[in-house]
Design a protein around this motif. Structure first.
Motif, PDB file in Angstrom:
ATOM      1  N   ALA A  26       1.436  -2.830   3.392  1.00 23.48           N
ATOM      2  CA  ALA A  26       0.832  -4.160   3.435  1.00 23.48           C
ATOM      3  C   ALA A  26       1.273  -4.921   4.678  1.00 23.48           C
ATOM      4  CB  ALA A  26       1.198  -4.942   2.177  1.00 23.48           C
ATOM      5  N   VAL A  27       2.529  -4.773   5.057  1.00 29.10           N
ATOM      6  CA  VAL A  27       3.038  -5.438   6.268  1.00 29.10           C
ATOM      7  C   VAL A  27       2.319  -4.899   7.502  1.00 29.10           C
ATOM      8  CG1 VAL A  27       5.074  -5.689   7.747  1.00 29.10           C
ATOM      9  CG2 VAL A  27       5.274  -6.063   5.295  1.00 29.10           C
ATOM     10  N   VAL A  28       2.102  -3.594   7.542  1.00 30.72           N
ATOM     11  CA  VAL A  28       1.401  -2.997   8.685  1.00 30.72           C
ATOM     12  C   VAL A  28      -0.033  -3.529   8.771  1.00 30.72           C
ATOM     13  CG1 VAL A  28       0.503  -0.820   9.630  1.00 30.72           C
ATOM     14  CG2 VAL A  28       2.852  -0.948   8.773  1.00 30.72           C
ATOM     15  N   LEU A  33       4.721  -2.076   0.039  1.00 29.94           N
ATOM     16  CA  LEU A  33       5.016  -3.299   0.789  1.00 29.94           C
ATOM     17  C   LEU A  33       4.984  -3.036   2.292  1.00 29.94           C
ATOM     18  CD1 LEU A  33       5.849  -6.275   0.816  1.00 29.94           C
ATOM     19  CD2 LEU A  33       8.229  -5.511   0.654  1.00 29.94           C
ATOM     20  N   LEU A  34       5.542  -1.909   2.702  1.00 35.61           N
ATOM     21  CA  LEU A  34       5.530  -1.536   4.108  1.00 35.61           C
ATOM     22  C   LEU A  34       4.097  -1.373   4.609  1.00 35.61           C
ATOM     23  CD1 LEU A  34       7.192  -0.751   6.591  1.00 35.61           C
ATOM     24  CD2 LEU A  34       7.233   1.572   5.718  1.00 35.61           C
ATOM     25  N   LEU A  50      -1.177  -6.352   7.625  1.00 36.56           N
ATOM     26  CA  LEU A  50      -1.078  -7.757   8.039  1.00 36.56           C
ATOM     27  C   LEU A  50      -0.830  -7.870   9.535  1.00 36.56           C
ATOM     28  CD1 LEU A  50      -1.022 -10.735   7.228  1.00 36.56           C
ATOM     29  CD2 LEU A  50       1.411 -10.468   6.722  1.00 36.56           C
ATOM     30  N   LEU A  51       0.064  -7.046  10.060  1.00 36.51           N
ATOM     31  CA  LEU A  51       0.343  -7.058  11.494  1.00 36.51           C
ATOM     32  C   LEU A  51      -0.901  -6.702  12.301  1.00 36.51           C
ATOM     33  CD1 LEU A  51       2.427  -7.372  13.753  1.00 36.51           C
ATOM     34  CD2 LEU A  51       3.071  -4.989  13.375  1.00 36.51           C
ATOM     35  N   THR A  77       5.747   5.303  11.265  1.00 32.76           N
ATOM     36  CA  THR A  77       6.354   4.876  10.005  1.00 32.76           C
ATOM     37  C   THR A  77       6.367   6.002   8.983  1.00 32.76           C
ATOM     38  OG1 THR A  77       5.499   2.655  10.408  1.00 32.76           O
ATOM     39  CG2 THR A  77       6.217   3.150   8.171  1.00 32.76           C
TER      40      THR A  77
END
Length: 113
Positions: free
Chosen positions: A11-13, A8-9, A15-16, A37
């Motif tokens: 995927a967030v990166v 999830l982390l 997306l950002l 990270t």
């Protein structure tokens, strides 16, 4: 559960990065992958499981690990004027891989690992 959180982390990166690439400050997308990270995770694990001396060795190796990334960026910068995007990315990745292999082999010889 920890693996799902790491995914999830990641995927967030991604997306950002994608969102930043669409802004007027698109170049900041190049800074996001350099947020430590995974280094934070690695340093916590090594520090808590192996101790300070091994963590310091990991940090020192991390300082040297910047060299393959600099090789990637430098070669990509030059190759973008000479090759289409995908081949330039592939060649720059090959430069990173070659330098990373040399670093790992050299580190093993210099530090007896």
């Amino acid at each position: 559960m920890a693996l799902a959180l790491k995914a999830l982390l990641g995927a967030v990166v991604v997306l950002l990065i994608a969102l930043l690439a669409k802004t007027r400050n698109y170049y900041i997308a190049g800074l996001v992958p350099l947020f430590p990270t995974f280094a934070l995770i690695a340093h916590y694990i090594v520090g808590s499981e192996r101790g300070t001396a091994d963590l310091k060795a990991t940090v020192l190796f991390g300082l040297w690990a910047v060299l393959p990334y600099l090789g990637y960026l430098g070669s990509l910068y030059v190759l973008l004027d000479r090759l289409p995007l995908i081949p330039a990315l592939g060649a720059a990745t090959a430069v990173w891989l070659a330098l990373a292999v040399l670093l790992v082999l050299g580190w093993g010889r210099w530090h007896g690992a």
